[in-house]
Design a protein around this motif. Sequence first.
Motif, PDB file in Angstrom:
ATOM      1  N   VAL A   1     -66.269 -57.083   5.513  1.00  0.00           N
ATOM      2  CA  VAL A   1     -66.853 -58.259   6.138  1.00  0.00           C
ATOM      3  C   VAL A   1     -65.760 -59.323   6.156  1.00  0.00           C
ATOM      4  CG1 VAL A   1     -68.627 -60.041   6.025  1.00  0.00           C
ATOM      5  CG2 VAL A   1     -69.170 -57.704   5.307  1.00  0.00           C
ATOM      6  N   THR A   2     -65.298 -59.683   7.349  1.00  0.00           N
ATOM      7  CA  THR A   2     -64.228 -60.666   7.487  1.00  0.00           C
ATOM      8  C   THR A   2     -64.810 -61.948   8.066  1.00  0.00           C
ATOM      9  OG1 THR A   2     -62.613 -58.909   7.883  1.00  0.00           O
ATOM     10  CG2 THR A   2     -61.972 -61.136   8.505  1.00  0.00           C
ATOM     11  N   TYR A   3     -64.673 -63.031   7.305  1.00  0.00           N
ATOM     12  CA  TYR A   3     -65.176 -64.334   7.745  1.00  0.00           C
ATOM     13  C   TYR A   3     -64.000 -65.270   7.980  1.00  0.00           C
ATOM     14  CZ  TYR A   3     -67.231 -68.968   7.618  1.00  0.00           C
ATOM     15  OH  TYR A   3     -67.571 -70.263   7.937  1.00  0.00           O
ATOM     16  N   ASP A   4     -63.901 -65.781   9.197  1.00  0.00           N
ATOM     17  CA  ASP A   4     -62.846 -66.721   9.564  1.00  0.00           C
ATOM     18  C   ASP A   4     -61.464 -66.187   9.176  1.00  0.00           C
ATOM     19  OD1 ASP A   4     -61.967 -69.043  10.771  1.00  0.00           O
ATOM     20  OD2 ASP A   4     -62.226 -70.295   8.989  1.00  0.00           O
ATOM     21  N   GLY A   5     -61.255 -64.900   9.444  1.00  0.00           N
ATOM     22  CA  GLY A   5     -59.964 -64.269   9.193  1.00  0.00           C
ATOM     23  C   GLY A   5     -59.733 -63.795   7.776  1.00  0.00           C
ATOM     24  N   ARG A   6     -60.703 -63.946   6.879  1.00  0.00           N
ATOM     25  CA  ARG A   6     -60.534 -63.569   5.478  1.00  0.00           C
ATOM     26  C   ARG A   6     -61.549 -62.507   5.078  1.00  0.00           C
ATOM     27  NH1 ARG A   6     -61.141 -67.721   0.302  1.00  0.00           N
ATOM     28  NH2 ARG A   6     -60.429 -66.265  -1.325  1.00  0.00           N
ATOM     29  N   ASP A   7     -61.070 -61.431   4.464  1.00  0.00           N
ATOM     30  CA  ASP A   7     -61.955 -60.369   3.996  1.00  0.00           C
ATOM     31  C   ASP A   7     -62.712 -60.863   2.763  1.00  0.00           C
ATOM     32  OD1 ASP A   7     -63.240 -58.089   3.155  1.00  0.00           O
ATOM     33  OD2 ASP A   7     -61.442 -56.838   3.006  1.00  0.00           O
ATOM     34  N   ILE A   8     -64.034 -60.993   2.898  1.00  0.00           N
ATOM     35  CA  ILE A   8     -64.845 -61.511   1.787  1.00  0.00           C
ATOM     36  C   ILE A   8     -65.680 -60.425   1.121  1.00  0.00           C
ATOM     37  CG2 ILE A   8     -64.975 -63.767   2.891  1.00  0.00           C
ATOM     38  CD1 ILE A   8     -67.912 -63.115   3.575  1.00  0.00           C
ATOM     39  N   SER A   9     -65.531 -59.185   1.573  1.00  0.00           N
ATOM     40  CA  SER A   9     -66.426 -58.127   1.108  1.00  0.00           C
ATOM     41  C   SER A   9     -66.159 -57.696  -0.326  1.00  0.00           C
ATOM     42  CB  SER A   9     -66.339 -56.916   2.040  1.00  0.00           C
ATOM     43  OG  SER A   9     -65.003 -56.553   2.296  1.00  0.00           O
ATOM     44  N   ARG A  10     -65.006 -58.054  -0.881  1.00  0.00           N
ATOM     45  CA  ARG A  10     -64.705 -57.654  -2.255  1.00  0.00           C
ATOM     46  C   ARG A  10     -64.336 -58.846  -3.137  1.00  0.00           C
ATOM     47  NH1 ARG A  10     -66.895 -54.176  -0.340  1.00  0.00           N
ATOM     48  NH2 ARG A  10     -66.408 -51.958  -0.134  1.00  0.00           N
ATOM     49  N   LEU A  11     -64.618 -60.047  -2.679  1.00  0.00           N
ATOM     50  CA  LEU A  11     -64.292 -61.223  -3.470  1.00  0.00           C
ATOM     51  C   LEU A  11     -65.159 -61.296  -4.727  1.00  0.00           C
ATOM     52  CD1 LEU A  11     -63.865 -64.086  -0.828  1.00  0.00           C
ATOM     53  CD2 LEU A  11     -62.081 -62.761  -1.968  1.00  0.00           C
ATOM     54  N   SER A  12     -64.592 -61.812  -5.794  1.00  0.00           N
ATOM     55  CA  SER A  12     -65.364 -62.042  -7.010  1.00  0.00           C
ATOM     56  C   SER A  12     -66.335 -63.200  -6.785  1.00  0.00           C
ATOM     57  CB  SER A  12     -64.424 -62.386  -8.166  1.00  0.00           C
ATOM     58  OG  SER A  12     -63.784 -63.637  -7.930  1.00  0.00           O
TER      59      SER A  12
ATOM     60  N   MET B   1     -55.030 -66.124  25.318  1.00  0.00           N
ATOM     61  CA  MET B   1     -55.363 -65.391  24.086  1.00  0.00           C
ATOM     62  C   MET B   1     -56.810 -65.703  23.687  1.00  0.00           C
ATOM     63  SD  MET B   1     -53.556 -65.582  20.322  1.00  0.00           S
ATOM     64  CE  MET B   1     -51.975 -65.118  21.026  1.00  0.00           C
ATOM     65  N   SER B   2     -57.577 -64.673  23.395  1.00  0.00           N
ATOM     66  CA  SER B   2     -58.969 -64.872  23.031  1.00  0.00           C
ATOM     67  C   SER B   2     -59.074 -65.415  21.610  1.00  0.00           C
ATOM     68  CB  SER B   2     -59.738 -63.548  23.140  1.00  0.00           C
ATOM     69  OG  SER B   2     -59.178 -62.584  22.272  1.00  0.00           O
ATOM     70  N   THR B   3     -60.129 -66.193  21.362  1.00  0.00           N
ATOM     71  CA  THR B   3     -60.348 -66.768  20.042  1.00  0.00           C
ATOM     72  C   THR B   3     -60.863 -65.710  19.084  1.00  0.00           C
ATOM     73  OG1 THR B   3     -60.891 -68.877  21.087  1.00  0.00           O
ATOM     74  CG2 THR B   3     -61.556 -68.575  18.789  1.00  0.00           C
ATOM     75  N   PRO B   4     -60.301 -65.590  17.874  1.00  0.00           N
ATOM     76  CA  PRO B   4     -60.800 -64.612  16.915  1.00  0.00           C
ATOM     77  C   PRO B   4     -62.257 -64.888  16.562  1.00  0.00           C
ATOM     78  CG  PRO B   4     -58.670 -65.495  16.224  1.00  0.00           C
ATOM     79  CD  PRO B   4     -59.146 -66.344  17.364  1.00  0.00           C
ATOM     80  N   PRO B   5     -63.049 -63.854  16.279  1.00  0.00           N
ATOM     81  CA  PRO B   5     -64.458 -64.076  15.927  1.00  0.00           C
ATOM     82  C   PRO B   5     -64.592 -64.798  14.592  1.00  0.00           C
ATOM     83  CG  PRO B   5     -63.842 -61.783  15.569  1.00  0.00           C
ATOM     84  CD  PRO B   5     -62.681 -62.432  16.273  1.00  0.00           C
ATOM     85  N   LEU B   6     -65.679 -65.537  14.443  1.00  0.00           N
ATOM     86  CA  LEU B   6     -65.954 -66.178  13.163  1.00  0.00           C
ATOM     87  C   LEU B   6     -66.281 -65.126  12.107  1.00  0.00           C
ATOM     88  CD1 LEU B   6     -66.448 -68.807  11.548  1.00  0.00           C
ATOM     89  CD2 LEU B   6     -68.845 -68.672  12.287  1.00  0.00           C
ATOM     90  N   LEU B   7     -67.055 -64.122  12.497  1.00  0.00           N
ATOM     91  CA  LEU B   7     -67.437 -63.039  11.583  1.00  0.00           C
ATOM     92  C   LEU B   7     -67.093 -61.709  12.227  1.00  0.00           C
ATOM     93  CD1 LEU B   7     -69.087 -62.341   8.894  1.00  0.00           C
ATOM     94  CD2 LEU B   7     -70.951 -61.796  10.463  1.00  0.00           C
ATOM     95  N   SER B   8     -66.486 -60.827  11.463  1.00  0.00           N
ATOM     96  CA  SER B   8     -66.165 -59.486  11.940  1.00  0.00           C
ATOM     97  C   SER B   8     -66.601 -58.476  10.885  1.00  0.00           C
ATOM     98  CB  SER B   8     -64.659 -59.357  12.209  1.00  0.00           C
ATOM     99  OG  SER B   8     -64.346 -58.082  12.732  1.00  0.00           O
ATOM    100  N   VAL B   9     -67.513 -57.597  11.250  1.00  0.00           N
ATOM    101  CA  VAL B   9     -68.031 -56.561  10.356  1.00  0.00           C
ATOM    102  C   VAL B   9     -67.493 -55.219  10.835  1.00  0.00           C
ATOM    103  CG1 VAL B   9     -70.111 -55.398   9.528  1.00  0.00           C
ATOM    104  CG2 VAL B   9     -70.101 -57.879   9.817  1.00  0.00           C
ATOM    105  N   ARG B  10     -66.912 -54.439   9.936  1.00  0.00           N
ATOM    106  CA  ARG B  10     -66.340 -53.157  10.315  1.00  0.00           C
ATOM    107  C   ARG B  10     -66.776 -52.052   9.350  1.00  0.00           C
ATOM    108  NH1 ARG B  10     -66.034 -55.325  14.179  1.00  0.00           N
ATOM    109  NH2 ARG B  10     -64.295 -55.831  15.570  1.00  0.00           N
ATOM    110  N   ASP B  11     -67.406 -51.024   9.933  1.00  0.00           N
ATOM    111  CA  ASP B  11     -67.776 -49.796   9.203  1.00  0.00           C
ATOM    112  C   ASP B  11     -68.546 -50.098   7.928  1.00  0.00           C
ATOM    113  OD1 ASP B  11     -66.436 -48.165  11.114  1.00  0.00           O
ATOM    114  OD2 ASP B  11     -64.534 -48.608  10.134  1.00  0.00           O
ATOM    115  N   LEU B  12     -69.463 -51.036   8.002  1.00  0.00           N
ATOM    116  CA  LEU B  12     -70.218 -51.446   6.823  1.00  0.00           C
ATOM    117  C   LEU B  12     -71.244 -50.377   6.443  1.00  0.00           C
ATOM    118  CD1 LEU B  12     -70.094 -54.014   5.081  1.00  0.00           C
ATOM    119  CD2 LEU B  12     -72.076 -54.859   6.345  1.00  0.00           C
ATOM    120  N   THR B  13     -71.237 -50.021   5.174  1.00  0.00           N
ATOM    121  CA  THR B  13     -72.113 -48.954   4.674  1.00  0.00           C
ATOM    122  C   THR B  13     -72.791 -49.408   3.393  1.00  0.00           C
ATOM    123  OG1 THR B  13     -70.699 -47.223   5.595  1.00  0.00           O
ATOM    124  CG2 THR B  13     -72.191 -46.561   3.864  1.00  0.00           C
ATOM    125  N   MET B  14     -74.074 -49.068   3.262  1.00  0.00           N
ATOM    126  CA  MET B  14     -74.810 -49.341   2.031  1.00  0.00           C
ATOM    127  C   MET B  14     -75.586 -48.099   1.640  1.00  0.00           C
ATOM    128  SD  MET B  14     -75.397 -51.717  -0.219  1.00  0.00           S
ATOM    129  CE  MET B  14     -76.068 -51.123  -1.761  1.00  0.00           C
TER     130      MET B  14
END
Length: 324
Positions: free
Chosen positions: A70-81, A1-14
């Motif tokens: 933006v998922t860091y270490d398995g946690r979505d941080i893109s909408r955190l307060s 099993m491959s190791t999950p990425p530390l950072l995963s960015v998906r469909d990021l838009t600004m």
Amino acid sequence: MSTPPLLSVRDLTMTFPGRGSRSARVRAVDGVSFDIAQGETLGLVGESGCGKSTTGRMIVRLLEPTSGTVTYDGRDISRLSARALKPLRREIQMVFQDPHSSLNPRRTVSRIIADPLLVQGSSAAEARARAAELLELVGLLPEHLDRFPHEFSGGQAQRIGIARALATGPRLVVADEPVSALDVSVQAQIVNLMGRLQRELGLSYLFVAHDLSVVRRVCDRVAVMYLGRIVEIGPKERVYGAPAHPYTRALLSAVPLPDPAAERARERITLLGDPPSPAAPPPGCTFHPRCPKAQALCRTESPPLRRTAAGEAREVACHFPETG
């Protein structure tokens, strides 16, 4: 099993608002996706204004993404307060382009490096002791603690900026053009320093740059951006050795070669015109107005980012990529 990425960015838009009430909105980043593994360096390259620095700032949440995750270490941080994000700021830090403008001129080096630790709850004595350790780690002396930023050269100031980024013990560092404001000889020193720190501390880097020679030296993989989108991403050996996208080929053809004979003999690709405005991107492939290979399909249909062949570790957004 491959190791999950530390950072995963998906469909990021600004998307930024236009300057006037009737001005078109500017999509600076348009659906960017990539991963960074633990201990890996991903280079993000492209012309000025392509959205690479904006992407880096969204990852560390200096800018709020319009959409995407933006998922860091398995946690979505893109909408955190801001409150929920505070503990994670220990693990995600940033090094800025201009070392002097990113350091507070009214604070001593000790306070500049210690501030992140004080925010995270360390005592003043602990923070100062840690600042002295970090100065030595980046090649400066503890006696520099009580000096101000204007007393240092550009290379020394960038070392201070790196020490500040390392203060909280991060796992991921976003380096936004960290050597572009420095002399060439100093650039090599900072690049070597960042490489050593990565090996010693197990860091992962997103290395934003426009100097392809530097990127080739420091990065494991390379992502090429054009007008807010990634048009090619893959291992640096493949991207540099056999670029598949016409834009990547043009960028690499502009990098000077140390061998004068090879420099004279190689093909130089000249792109037509300037990059289109992100407020009014062309239809279809956004690169087609400047592309020497553009065909009718390119003017009407936007190419998705996809693998060029089965088993290929590289992805390209082009209807007619180079193969080989």
